[in-house]
Design an enzyme around this catalytic site. Structure first.
Site, PDB file in Angstrom:
ATOM      1  N   GLY A  58      31.170  66.498  39.373  1.00  0.00           N
ATOM      2  CA  GLY A  58      29.985  66.138  40.144  1.00  0.00           C
ATOM      3  C   GLY A  58      29.715  67.183  41.208  1.00  0.00           C
ATOM      4  O   GLY A  58      30.487  68.132  41.386  1.00  0.00           O
ATOM      5  N   LEU A  59      28.607  67.009  41.886  1.00  0.00           N
ATOM      6  CA  LEU A  59      28.209  67.936  42.949  1.00  0.00           C
ATOM      7  C   LEU A  59      29.233  67.969  44.082  1.00  0.00           C
ATOM      8  O   LEU A  59      29.994  67.003  44.265  1.00  0.00           O
ATOM      9  CB  LEU A  59      26.860  67.516  43.521  1.00  0.00           C
ATOM     10  CG  LEU A  59      25.629  67.764  42.658  1.00  0.00           C
ATOM     11  CD1 LEU A  59      24.414  67.051  43.257  1.00  0.00           C
ATOM     12  CD2 LEU A  59      25.354  69.248  42.515  1.00  0.00           C
ATOM     13  N   GLY A 118      32.072  62.760  46.047  1.00  0.00           N
ATOM     14  CA  GLY A 118      33.136  61.759  46.134  1.00  0.00           C
ATOM     15  C   GLY A 118      34.293  61.996  45.172  1.00  0.00           C
ATOM     16  O   GLY A 118      35.193  61.171  45.064  1.00  0.00           O
ATOM     17  N   LYS A 119      34.292  63.113  44.479  1.00  0.00           N
ATOM     18  CA  LYS A 119      35.336  63.419  43.489  1.00  0.00           C
ATOM     19  C   LYS A 119      36.737  63.419  44.095  1.00  0.00           C
ATOM     20  O   LYS A 119      37.639  62.765  43.577  1.00  0.00           O
ATOM     21  CB  LYS A 119      35.093  64.793  42.840  1.00  0.00           C
ATOM     22  CG  LYS A 119      33.807  64.937  42.099  1.00  0.00           C
ATOM     23  CD  LYS A 119      33.602  66.346  41.576  1.00  0.00           C
ATOM     24  CE  LYS A 119      33.682  67.435  42.614  1.00  0.00           C
ATOM     25  NZ  LYS A 119      32.682  67.361  43.696  1.00  0.00           N
ATOM     26  N   SER A 163      33.094  71.593  38.124  1.00  0.00           N
ATOM     27  CA  SER A 163      32.902  71.832  36.684  1.00  0.00           C
ATOM     28  C   SER A 163      31.422  71.756  36.324  1.00  0.00           C
ATOM     29  O   SER A 163      31.001  70.873  35.592  1.00  0.00           O
ATOM     30  CB  SER A 163      33.692  70.809  35.861  1.00  0.00           C
ATOM     31  OG  SER A 163      34.950  70.568  36.403  1.00  0.00           O
TER      32      SER A 163
END
Length: 178
Positions: A11-12, A16-17, A85
């Protein structure tokens, strides 16, 4: 229960990754599940040192993370990856190469990610001080077919974590969701 797998949060920046991956590892550790966390920012200091932010370098960074995460997974460790990614091509490569790959798209609108940015990186990228910044001057290709989508601007961290644990339990990656 399936032994070893790679749970990949994409994710951007500021979606919240990292937060969710840390919460997942803490939860799994509490259940006695052997896991290892690969945070993109930390991995860049060691595994990807010397790589820049061109498309080719970003793809190589992802390949390196996937390789090491898969090695651990083959030995029964649940590898948790939090890495932007940004390219579908890279994620397709991982899915093809890693036997037990779970892709989780941390879906959060750009404006919410920017509002969460305590380091001011989005602001610097918009001012031209940071080149090749995903979501501003470099693309983020939304995953075509992730295994799970988390809407972190609409659900709490606890709800997102609960959904991940439920998915892992329902698919035999962990014994039960706690």
């Amino acid at each position: 229960m399936k032994s070893g797998s790679v749970v990949w949060f994409t994710g951007l920046p500021c979606s919240g990754k990292s937060t969710l991956s840390r919460l997942l590892q803490e939860s799994l550790s509490g259940q006695g599940v052997a896991s290892e966390l690969f945070d993109g920012d930390i991995v860049r200091q060691f595994l990807a040192k010397g790589l820049g932010f061109s498309k080719e370098d970003r793809m190589e960074n992802v390949r390196r993370i996937a390789y090491v995460a898969d090695l651990l997974a083959r030995h029964g460790i649940l590898s948790i990856v939090a890495a932007i990614s940004p390219y579908q091509e890279s994620r397709n490569e991982i899915r093809k190469e890693v036997k037990s790959y779970i892709e989780i798209f941390v879906d959060c609108p750009l404006e919410v990610c920017e509002s969460r940015d305590v380091k001011g990186m989005y602001k610097k990228a918009r001012a031209g001080e940071i080149q090749h910044f995903t979501g501003v001057s470099d693309p983020y290709e939304i995953p075509i077919n992730p295994d799970l989508i988390l809407k972190t601007s609409e659900e709490s961290q606890a709800d997102s974590l609960s959904r991940v644990l439920k998915f892992l339990a329902e698919n035999g990656y962990v014994l039960h969701a706690k």
